[in-house]
Design a protein around this motif. Structure first.
Motif: not given
Length: 589
Positions: A53-78
């Protein structure tokens, strides 16, 4: 609690007057409250070992809906210190706050409720209207400047507990309402200025897109003009091919009319006496001999032409360095040679097809085709071996006498062979279909000739029970022989001209200096003779006058005179020949 934490964070940050760090208590409480808001109504996902039960799933979905959020997702994974999805979600919230785009990211997520239904229950805060209210309040956080160090913190093991003591009202807070009103006005002005800056950025991006679209539009217009020009050229070529096809059809119709008259006369003679069959057989035998000779001659001439063509090409390659101005004429000769070769190959294929049809249809008279094939093979061997010609001819005549006796005895088997003829006609139709597929690359005018051939086949099927088929086929054979004879004459002329071309190349070298001042007319520009005004064709070839540079036919330029530039006699037109003779006569004493 979300409203209180957001308002308290804004008020304390403005009073603090500096960039906020990760140790700032109101900021820590804000992240705890946002974490509880995102966890509210979250669905439990089952796995093999435990419940997730985590909130990372819906926040990870933002990358598909808002292309500018890809940088945040990539930096978080790194980030190296994060091991759990909850830690990644906390780091994502901190980076979004530093970018001042948390409200934009969550707004895109709330709009897509169909996708959120996979992660949240229907009664969750993010699925209700309160979620949109919280996202609207998050816009005010764009006033805050935060500098958070995400790498050093242990976000996986933090405990999210809300401290309610921070939100209890004091007497000092009641006395500071006027100050808060002023701060709110300042914040509104700051938000307004930031929105104007965003709109200006979008306008500049739109201008750049408009410029790129205009450039692409100009390129497309140029390509369209080129395509139109190509279409016009193809239409002109199509028109020329149609006109040539019409001429061919007229010639074939004239040949057909002549053949019909011959058929009627031969039918009358056949009714009077049967002796005409023997004469026709003898004529067919002679014709077969002639055809075999003609075939060998054509094959030899083709081999000679191919060898001559190779020699001419080598000579042209050597002369290209010296004679750059005469490349157009030489290229025209090559093209004409290739066209003649293609026409000869096509006519040779047509002759083979017609001969195959004649052989198949001549089986009506007791398998004449089989014996004739044997005779043709024997004749070819005899022609190759001239020393043994007498012995082979005697054997062929004996076989022919036996064959005549068999033909007379097997006249009753004609009806059986007619049934075999139908099967052969079906095979012919299949062969014609294959030829149609091969000729689809040609234009639609050539298909009319195929329709004429199909019409002729239908007429032959209607006359299966009659003996007119044999007579019609012989007439067609005679026509093809005439055409073949004409083509052989053209090939002979071409062979003679190719042999003369070597001598002319030497003349061109010598006349190059004299021709530098003249205007040498191109072969493509000339379609008719300058003197007799007759159109050029395969039989009526093009020739340049070495004095004036114009193009004439062979009849109007068969004169040769030595010019001042070349001591050897070269080709000159009739008009230049007369002028040069007059000058010579006037110079004489």
């Amino acid at each position: 609690m979300a409203k209180l934490s957001i308002k308290g964070l804004i008020e304390s940050a403005l009073s603090f007057g500096r960039t906020l760090d990760s140790d700032y208590p109101p900021l820590q409480q804000f992240f705890v409250v946002m974490e509880h808001c995102l966890k509210h109504g979250l669905k439990v996902r089952k796995s093999f070992l435990s419940y997730n039960k985590t909130i990372w799933g819906p926040l990870e979905l933002v990358e598909k809906l808002y292309p500018e959020a890809e940088e945040i997702g990539a930096s978080v994974r790194d980030l190296p210190g994060l091991k759990t999805p909850l830690g990644r979600a906390r780091a994502w919230l901190r980076l979004a706050l530093m970018q001042k785009k948390m409200a934009d990211y969550l707004r895109c997520l709330i709009i897509q409720r169909d996708l959120l239904s996979e992660f949240y229950e229907y009664h969750a805060l993010m699925m209700e209207e309160e979620g949109a209210v919280i996202v609207g309040l998050l816009v005010g956080l764009n006033v805050i400047d935060a500098n958070l160090c995400v790498k050093g913190e242990d976000l996986d093991s933090q405990v999210g507990v809300i401290d309610f003591s921070m939100y209890l009202k004091n007497e000092e807070d009641i006395g500071n309402k006027e100050r808060n009103v002023q701060i709110a006005a300042i914040l509104d002005q700051k938000n307004y200025v930031e929105e104007l800056n965003r709109q200006l950025n979008t306008v500049s991006s739109l201008h750049s897109r408009v410029d790129s679209l205009e450039k692409s539009n100009t390129k497309l217009i140029a390509e369209l003009a080129i395509a139109k020009n190509n279409i016009i050229k193809l239409q002109e070529e199509n028109h020329q091919l149609r006109s040539e096809n019409k001429l061919i059809l007229m010639k074939t119709q004239q040949h057909l009319e002549v053949t019909k008259v011959d058929v009627e006369t031969e039918l009358q003679t056949y009714k009077h006496s049967r002796q005409g069959l023997d004469e026709m057989y003898n004529e067919a035998r002679r014709q077969l001999r002639d055809e075999s000779q003609l075939r060998q001659d054509t094959e030899n001439e083709l081999a000679v032409q191919v060898s001559m063509k190779h020699e001419i090409e080598l000579a042209m390659k050597l002369l290209e360095k010296d004679i750059h101005e005469k490349q157009d004429t030489l290229i025209g000769l090559r093209q004409q040679l290739e066209e003649v070769k293609a026409i000869n190959i096509e006519m040779y294929q047509k002759l083979q097809g017609s001969e195959d049809g004649l052989k198949e249809k001549n089986e009506i008279i007791a398998r004449l085709e089989e014996k004739n094939n044997k005779i043709t093979t024997a004749m070819r061997q005899l022609e190759q071996r001239l020393q043994q010609a007498e012995k082979a001819q005697m054997e062929a005549e004996d076989e022919d006498e036996k064959y005549l006796q068999e033909c007379l005895s097997k006249s009753d088997s004609l009806q059986k062979q007619i049934s075999q003829k139908e099967k052969q006609l079906v095979q012919l139709e299949t062969d014609l279909k294959i030829e149609k597929e091969w000729r689809q690359t040609l234009q639609e005018d050539l298909q009319k000739e195929k329709d004429v051939l199909a019409h002729l086949r239908n007429e032959t099927q209607q006359i299966i029970g009659l003996k007119k088929e044999f007579l019609n086929l012989q007439d067609e054979n005679q026509q093809l022989k005439k055409i073949h004879h004409e083509q052989e004459q053209v090939l002979e002329e071409l062979g003679n001209k190719l042999s003369e071309s070597k001598l002319k190349i030497e003349d061109i070298k010598e006349a190059n200096k004299a021709l530098q001042g003249l205007v040498w007319l191109k072969d493509k520009e000339a379609t008719h003779c300058k003197l007799c005004e007759k159109e050029f064709s395969l039989s009526k070839r093009k020739h340049h006058c070495r004095n004036c540079g114009e193009i004439f036919c062979n009849a109007c330029s068969d004169n040769e005179l030595p010019l001042p530039s070349s001591p050897k006699p070269v080709r000159v037109c009739d008009s230049c020949h007369a002028l040069l003779i007059q000058r010579c006569s006037s110079n004489l004493p």
